[in-house]
Design a protein around this motif. Structure first.
Motif, PDB file in Angstrom:
ATOM      1  N   ALA A 159      -1.768   9.005  -3.154  1.00  0.00           N
ATOM      2  CA  ALA A 159      -2.224   7.900  -2.313  1.00  0.00           C
ATOM      3  C   ALA A 159      -1.184   6.783  -2.294  1.00  0.00           C
ATOM      4  CB  ALA A 159      -3.566   7.374  -2.807  1.00  0.00           C
ATOM      5  N   LEU A 160      -0.610   6.487  -3.433  1.00  0.00           N
ATOM      6  CA  LEU A 160       0.410   5.445  -3.516  1.00  0.00           C
ATOM      7  C   LEU A 160       1.663   5.839  -2.732  1.00  0.00           C
ATOM      8  CD1 LEU A 160       0.932   2.690  -4.815  1.00  0.00           C
ATOM      9  CD2 LEU A 160       1.940   3.887  -6.743  1.00  0.00           C
ATOM     10  N   MET A 161       2.069   7.100  -2.856  1.00  0.00           N
ATOM     11  CA  MET A 161       3.230   7.561  -2.093  1.00  0.00           C
ATOM     12  C   MET A 161       2.951   7.503  -0.593  1.00  0.00           C
ATOM     13  SD  MET A 161       4.946  10.696  -4.254  1.00  0.00           S
ATOM     14  CE  MET A 161       3.546  11.761  -4.031  1.00  0.00           C
ATOM     15  N   GLY A 162       1.752   7.886  -0.186  1.00  0.00           N
ATOM     16  CA  GLY A 162       1.394   7.818   1.229  1.00  0.00           C
ATOM     17  C   GLY A 162       1.401   6.401   1.749  1.00  0.00           C
ATOM     18  N   TRP A 163       0.929   5.468   0.936  1.00  0.00           N
ATOM     19  CA  TRP A 163       0.924   4.072   1.342  1.00  0.00           C
ATOM     20  C   TRP A 163       2.355   3.567   1.558  1.00  0.00           C
ATOM     21  CZ3 TRP A 163       2.278  -0.497  -1.521  1.00  0.00           C
ATOM     22  CH2 TRP A 163       1.951  -1.676  -0.861  1.00  0.00           C
ATOM     23  N   PHE A 164       3.273   3.913   0.651  1.00  0.00           N
ATOM     24  CA  PHE A 164       4.658   3.495   0.810  1.00  0.00           C
ATOM     25  C   PHE A 164       5.325   4.205   1.988  1.00  0.00           C
ATOM     26  CE2 PHE A 164       4.554   1.940  -3.643  1.00  0.00           C
ATOM     27  CZ  PHE A 164       5.044   0.680  -3.393  1.00  0.00           C
ATOM     28  N   TRP A 165       4.990   5.463   2.204  1.00  0.00           N
ATOM     29  CA  TRP A 165       5.643   6.244   3.257  1.00  0.00           C
ATOM     30  C   TRP A 165       5.221   5.781   4.644  1.00  0.00           C
ATOM     31  CZ3 TRP A 165       9.562   9.549   3.254  1.00  0.00           C
ATOM     32  CH2 TRP A 165       9.772  10.318   4.397  1.00  0.00           C
ATOM     33  N   PHE A 166       3.929   5.481   4.833  1.00  0.00           N
ATOM     34  CA  PHE A 166       3.405   5.189   6.159  1.00  0.00           C
ATOM     35  C   PHE A 166       3.258   3.700   6.463  1.00  0.00           C
ATOM     36  CE2 PHE A 166       1.607   9.516   5.586  1.00  0.00           C
ATOM     37  CZ  PHE A 166       2.307  10.094   6.616  1.00  0.00           C
ATOM     38  N   ARG A 167       3.719   2.831   5.607  1.00  0.00           N
ATOM     39  CA  ARG A 167       3.569   1.402   5.907  1.00  0.00           C
ATOM     40  C   ARG A 167       4.479   1.031   7.074  1.00  0.00           C
ATOM     41  NH1 ARG A 167       6.807  -1.180   0.812  1.00  0.00           N
ATOM     42  NH2 ARG A 167       8.779  -0.294   1.410  1.00  0.00           N
ATOM     43  N   ASP A 168       4.139  -0.038   7.744  1.00  0.00           N
ATOM     44  CA  ASP A 168       4.905  -0.492   8.903  1.00  0.00           C
ATOM     45  C   ASP A 168       6.235  -1.058   8.440  1.00  0.00           C
ATOM     46  OD1 ASP A 168       2.912   0.205  10.658  1.00  0.00           O
ATOM     47  OD2 ASP A 168       1.966  -1.768  10.574  1.00  0.00           O
ATOM     48  N   LYS A 169       7.271  -0.652   9.141  1.00  0.00           N
ATOM     49  CA  LYS A 169       8.608  -1.118   8.801  1.00  0.00           C
ATOM     50  C   LYS A 169       9.016  -2.219   9.778  1.00  0.00           C
ATOM     51  CE  LYS A 169       9.664   3.390   6.991  1.00  0.00           C
ATOM     52  NZ  LYS A 169       8.326   3.888   7.072  1.00  0.00           N
ATOM     53  N   GLN A 170       9.753  -3.188   9.290  1.00  0.00           N
ATOM     54  CA  GLN A 170      10.209  -4.285  10.139  1.00  0.00           C
ATOM     55  C   GLN A 170      11.248  -3.760  11.126  1.00  0.00           C
ATOM     56  OE1 GLN A 170       9.071  -7.124  10.486  1.00  0.00           O
ATOM     57  NE2 GLN A 170       8.283  -7.931   8.583  1.00  0.00           N
ATOM     58  N   GLN A 171      11.124  -4.158  12.364  1.00  0.00           N
ATOM     59  CA  GLN A 171      12.098  -3.791  13.378  1.00  0.00           C
ATOM     60  C   GLN A 171      12.957  -5.005  13.684  1.00  0.00           C
ATOM     61  OE1 GLN A 171       9.927  -2.325  16.700  1.00  0.00           O
ATOM     62  NE2 GLN A 171       9.444  -0.401  15.717  1.00  0.00           N
TER      63      GLN A 171
END
Length: 85
Positions: A37-49
């Motif tokens: 769950a923690l890895m998924g949260w880091f992987w799918f979080r919104d990235k700054q453009q």
């Protein structure tokens, strides 16, 4: 997968992990599920453009029209496509 579905999946994994840690005789399964769950949260979080072009004389109506023509495009995508390099 939509953003809401991803968030719900990650939240479900985290809740199941907490439940497994509390209820199970072997908490390592819950810790493993919690780490997923923690890895998924880091992987799918919104990235700054970032805007990489000069957008000083860009008309907001052009940005809106671009976003209507290209569904799913962000404001940063539109500004980068329409601005001067």
């Amino acid at each position: 997968m939509s953003k809401a579905a991803r968030e719900m999946a990650i939240l479900t994994l985290a809740l199941l992990a907490a439940l497994l840690i509390v209820v199970s005789d072997e908490p390592s399964y819950g810790l493993l599920l919690g780490s997923w769950a923690l890895m998924g949260w880091f992987w799918f979080r919104d990235k700054q453009q970032k805007v990489t072009v000069d957008a000083s004389d860009l008309d907001p109506k052009d940005v809106k029209a671009y976003r209507q023509q290209h569904r799913g495009a962000t404001i940063s995508d539109a500004v980068n496509a329409l601005g001067k390099p």
